[in-house]
Write a protein that holds these residues in place. Structure first.
Motif, PDB file in Angstrom:
ATOM      1  N   CYS A   1     -11.253  -7.840  -8.619  1.00  0.00           N
ATOM      2  CA  CYS A   1     -12.196  -8.129  -7.539  1.00  0.00           C
ATOM      3  C   CYS A   1     -12.480  -6.823  -6.805  1.00  0.00           C
ATOM      4  CB  CYS A   1     -11.621  -9.161  -6.573  1.00  0.00           C
ATOM      5  SG  CYS A   1     -10.173  -8.550  -5.659  1.00  0.00           S
ATOM      6  N   ASP A   2     -13.435  -6.851  -5.917  1.00  0.00           N
ATOM      7  CA  ASP A   2     -13.716  -5.685  -5.092  1.00  0.00           C
ATOM      8  C   ASP A   2     -12.576  -5.514  -4.086  1.00  0.00           C
ATOM      9  OD1 ASP A   2     -15.203  -4.471  -2.469  1.00  0.00           O
ATOM     10  OD2 ASP A   2     -16.114  -3.760  -4.348  1.00  0.00           O
ATOM     11  N   VAL A   3     -12.201  -4.278  -3.789  1.00  0.00           N
ATOM     12  CA  VAL A   3     -11.080  -4.042  -2.872  1.00  0.00           C
ATOM     13  C   VAL A   3     -11.358  -4.573  -1.464  1.00  0.00           C
ATOM     14  CG1 VAL A   3     -10.067  -2.086  -4.093  1.00  0.00           C
ATOM     15  CG2 VAL A   3     -11.827  -1.678  -2.386  1.00  0.00           C
ATOM     16  N   SER A   4     -12.619  -4.772  -1.102  1.00  0.00           N
ATOM     17  CA  SER A   4     -12.941  -5.304   0.227  1.00  0.00           C
ATOM     18  C   SER A   4     -12.389  -6.720   0.407  1.00  0.00           C
ATOM     19  CB  SER A   4     -14.449  -5.288   0.457  1.00  0.00           C
ATOM     20  OG  SER A   4     -15.093  -6.151  -0.467  1.00  0.00           O
ATOM     21  N   VAL A   5     -12.143  -7.432  -0.690  1.00  0.00           N
ATOM     22  CA  VAL A   5     -11.597  -8.789  -0.625  1.00  0.00           C
ATOM     23  C   VAL A   5     -10.201  -8.789  -0.005  1.00  0.00           C
ATOM     24  CG1 VAL A   5     -10.817 -10.745  -2.054  1.00  0.00           C
ATOM     25  CG2 VAL A   5     -12.973  -9.597  -2.570  1.00  0.00           C
ATOM     26  N   VAL A   6      -9.425  -7.724  -0.222  1.00  0.00           N
ATOM     27  CA  VAL A   6      -8.046  -7.675   0.255  1.00  0.00           C
ATOM     28  C   VAL A   6      -7.903  -6.996   1.613  1.00  0.00           C
ATOM     29  CG1 VAL A   6      -7.153  -7.731  -2.093  1.00  0.00           C
ATOM     30  CG2 VAL A   6      -7.452  -5.535  -0.965  1.00  0.00           C
TER      31      VAL A   6
ATOM     32  N   LYS B   1      -4.696 -16.733   8.353  1.00  0.00           N
ATOM     33  CA  LYS B   1      -5.954 -17.424   8.036  1.00  0.00           C
ATOM     34  C   LYS B   1      -6.259 -17.328   6.554  1.00  0.00           C
ATOM     35  CE  LYS B   1      -7.989 -16.638  12.540  1.00  0.00           C
ATOM     36  NZ  LYS B   1      -8.953 -15.896  13.314  1.00  0.00           N
ATOM     37  N   ASP B   2      -5.900 -16.188   5.952  1.00  0.00           N
ATOM     38  CA  ASP B   2      -6.169 -15.928   4.540  1.00  0.00           C
ATOM     39  C   ASP B   2      -4.941 -15.315   3.886  1.00  0.00           C
ATOM     40  OD1 ASP B   2      -9.007 -16.569   4.367  1.00  0.00           O
ATOM     41  OD2 ASP B   2      -9.303 -14.816   5.645  1.00  0.00           O
ATOM     42  N   ILE B   3      -4.636 -15.766   2.683  1.00  0.00           N
ATOM     43  CA  ILE B   3      -3.568 -15.187   1.872  1.00  0.00           C
ATOM     44  C   ILE B   3      -4.181 -14.817   0.526  1.00  0.00           C
ATOM     45  CG2 ILE B   3      -1.420 -15.691   0.617  1.00  0.00           C
ATOM     46  CD1 ILE B   3      -0.763 -15.565   3.438  1.00  0.00           C
ATOM     47  N   ILE B   4      -3.816 -13.664   0.014  1.00  0.00           N
ATOM     48  CA  ILE B   4      -4.251 -13.242  -1.314  1.00  0.00           C
ATOM     49  C   ILE B   4      -3.038 -13.303  -2.246  1.00  0.00           C
ATOM     50  CG2 ILE B   4      -5.210 -11.370  -2.714  1.00  0.00           C
ATOM     51  CD1 ILE B   4      -7.210 -12.328  -0.647  1.00  0.00           C
TER      52      ILE B   4
ATOM     53  N   ASN C   1      -4.999   2.191  -0.984  1.00  0.00           N
ATOM     54  CA  ASN C   1      -6.209   2.856  -0.517  1.00  0.00           C
ATOM     55  C   ASN C   1      -7.066   1.987   0.392  1.00  0.00           C
ATOM     56  OD1 ASN C   1      -5.623   5.215  -1.962  1.00  0.00           O
ATOM     57  ND2 ASN C   1      -6.492   4.349  -3.830  1.00  0.00           N
ATOM     58  N   VAL C   2      -6.555   0.846   0.763  1.00  0.00           N
ATOM     59  CA  VAL C   2      -7.273  -0.062   1.648  1.00  0.00           C
ATOM     60  C   VAL C   2      -6.285  -0.593   2.681  1.00  0.00           C
ATOM     61  CG1 VAL C   2      -6.910  -2.060   0.149  1.00  0.00           C
ATOM     62  CG2 VAL C   2      -8.834  -2.055   1.706  1.00  0.00           C
ATOM     63  N   LYS C   3      -6.766  -0.817   3.881  1.00  0.00           N
ATOM     64  CA  LYS C   3      -5.880  -1.327   4.934  1.00  0.00           C
ATOM     65  C   LYS C   3      -5.644  -2.823   4.721  1.00  0.00           C
ATOM     66  CE  LYS C   3      -5.262  -1.872   9.822  1.00  0.00           C
ATOM     67  NZ  LYS C   3      -5.904  -2.109  11.083  1.00  0.00           N
ATOM     68  N   VAL C   4      -4.378  -3.169   4.442  1.00  0.00           N
ATOM     69  CA  VAL C   4      -4.005  -4.573   4.313  1.00  0.00           C
ATOM     70  C   VAL C   4      -3.066  -4.922   5.461  1.00  0.00           C
ATOM     71  CG1 VAL C   4      -4.290  -4.612   1.801  1.00  0.00           C
ATOM     72  CG2 VAL C   4      -2.053  -4.114   2.774  1.00  0.00           C
ATOM     73  N   LYS C   5      -2.979  -6.199   5.773  1.00  0.00           N
ATOM     74  CA  LYS C   5      -2.129  -6.647   6.875  1.00  0.00           C
ATOM     75  C   LYS C   5      -0.653  -6.499   6.523  1.00  0.00           C
ATOM     76  CE  LYS C   5      -1.841 -10.338  10.229  1.00  0.00           C
ATOM     77  NZ  LYS C   5      -2.398 -11.630  10.641  1.00  0.00           N
ATOM     78  N   LYS C   6      -0.269  -6.997   5.338  1.00  0.00           N
ATOM     79  CA  LYS C   6       1.100  -6.848   4.849  1.00  0.00           C
ATOM     80  C   LYS C   6       1.119  -7.174   3.372  1.00  0.00           C
ATOM     81  CE  LYS C   6       2.761 -11.490   6.058  1.00  0.00           C
ATOM     82  NZ  LYS C   6       3.785 -12.254   6.757  1.00  0.00           N
ATOM     83  N   ILE C   7       2.156  -6.690   2.697  1.00  0.00           N
ATOM     84  CA  ILE C   7       2.348  -6.976   1.277  1.00  0.00           C
ATOM     85  C   ILE C   7       3.750  -7.551   1.099  1.00  0.00           C
ATOM     86  CG2 ILE C   7       2.480  -6.049  -1.057  1.00  0.00           C
ATOM     87  CD1 ILE C   7       0.563  -3.850  -0.214  1.00  0.00           C
ATOM     88  N   GLU C   8       3.807  -8.715   0.457  1.00  0.00           N
ATOM     89  CA  GLU C   8       5.074  -9.330   0.101  1.00  0.00           C
ATOM     90  C   GLU C   8       5.117  -9.464  -1.417  1.00  0.00           C
ATOM     91  OE1 GLU C   8       5.949 -12.060   4.014  1.00  0.00           O
ATOM     92  OE2 GLU C   8       4.905 -13.012   2.342  1.00  0.00           O
TER      93      GLU C   8
END
Length: 167
Positions: free
Chosen positions: A83-88, A32-35, A115-122
Motif C-alpha cells: 500500500c502507499d506509505v501514507s496509509v500507515v 481509532k485505527d489499527i494497521i 521513513n514515515v511517522k507512525v504512532k507506535k509499532i507492536e
C-alpha cells in the motif's frame, strides 16, 4: 504429515489467534485505527486471521497490509508495503509473522515504517522460538517454544485445518 511432530492442533491454533486478537484489542481499545502488517505469506495469512477476529470484537477500524521482502536475502532485496506509505502515517502498527526465530525478518521488516511517522509499532507471532539475535521484542505471542536452532517449525494456516509442526 503425521501427528508425531504436531505442536498445535487446528483448535489450538484458532484459540491462540483468538487470544492474540483479544490482547491486541485490550492494549489498543482507545485507538481509532489499527494497521495489521503481515509479513509476506504466512505472516500475512496470520494477520488476515487476526483481522477476522478483531472485526468481531473491536470498535476500531482495522486495516490489513502486506510487507514484502526476501527473507533469505533481506539486505539485497527491496522491502516494501503493498500500500502507499501514507496509509500507515500516524497509525498504530502491529507487525505480524508466523514464527520468530532470530528476529532478523522482523527487524528488516521494520524498514518501510522508519521513513514515515507512525504512532507506535507492536509485534505479534504465532510461535516464538526465542533464538533472538536482533533487538526485537514480541508483544503478542501465541506459543513460546524452546527448540534447537537446527529444528524447523512449520506453520499451516491457509487451509481449513490449521496446525503447527516441529521437524
Amino acid at each position: 504429515m503425521g501427528n508425531k511432530g504436531l505442536i498445535l492442533s487446528d483448535a489450538q491454533v484458532r484459540q491462540k489467534i483468538k487470544r492474540i486478537a483479544y490482547e491486541i484489542y485490550e492494549n489498543n481499545f482507545q485507538e481509532k485505527d489499527i494497521i495489521l502488517a503481515g509479513i509476506q505469506e504466512q505472516g500475512y495469512e496470520l494477520a488476515r486471521l487476526l483481522l477476522e477476529e478483531l472485526q468481531q470484537i473491536a470498535s476500531f477500524k482495522t486495516t490489513l497490509i502486506g510487507v514484502r521482502l526476501d527473507k533469505f536475502a533481506p539486505t539485497q532485496s527491496e522491502i516494501s508495503l503493498d500500500c502507499d506509505v501514507s496509509v500507515v502515517k500516524n497509525k498504530c502498527i502491529i507487525l505480524i509473522d508466523d514464527v520468530m526465530n532470530t528476529g532478523r525478518t522482523m527487524a528488516y521488516s521494520l524498514k518501510p515504517f522508519l521513513n514515515v511517522k507512525v504512532k507506535k509499532i507492536e509485534t505479534a507471532v504465532l510461535v516464538n522460538r526465542s533464538h533472538t539475535q536482533f533487538p526485537i521484542s514480541i508483544q503478542y505471542t501465541g506459543y513460546e517454544l524452546a527448540t534447537t536452532i537446527k529444528e524447523h517449525v512449520e506453520v499451516q494456516l491457509e487451509n481449513d485445518r490449521k496446525a503447527v509442526y516441529l521437524q
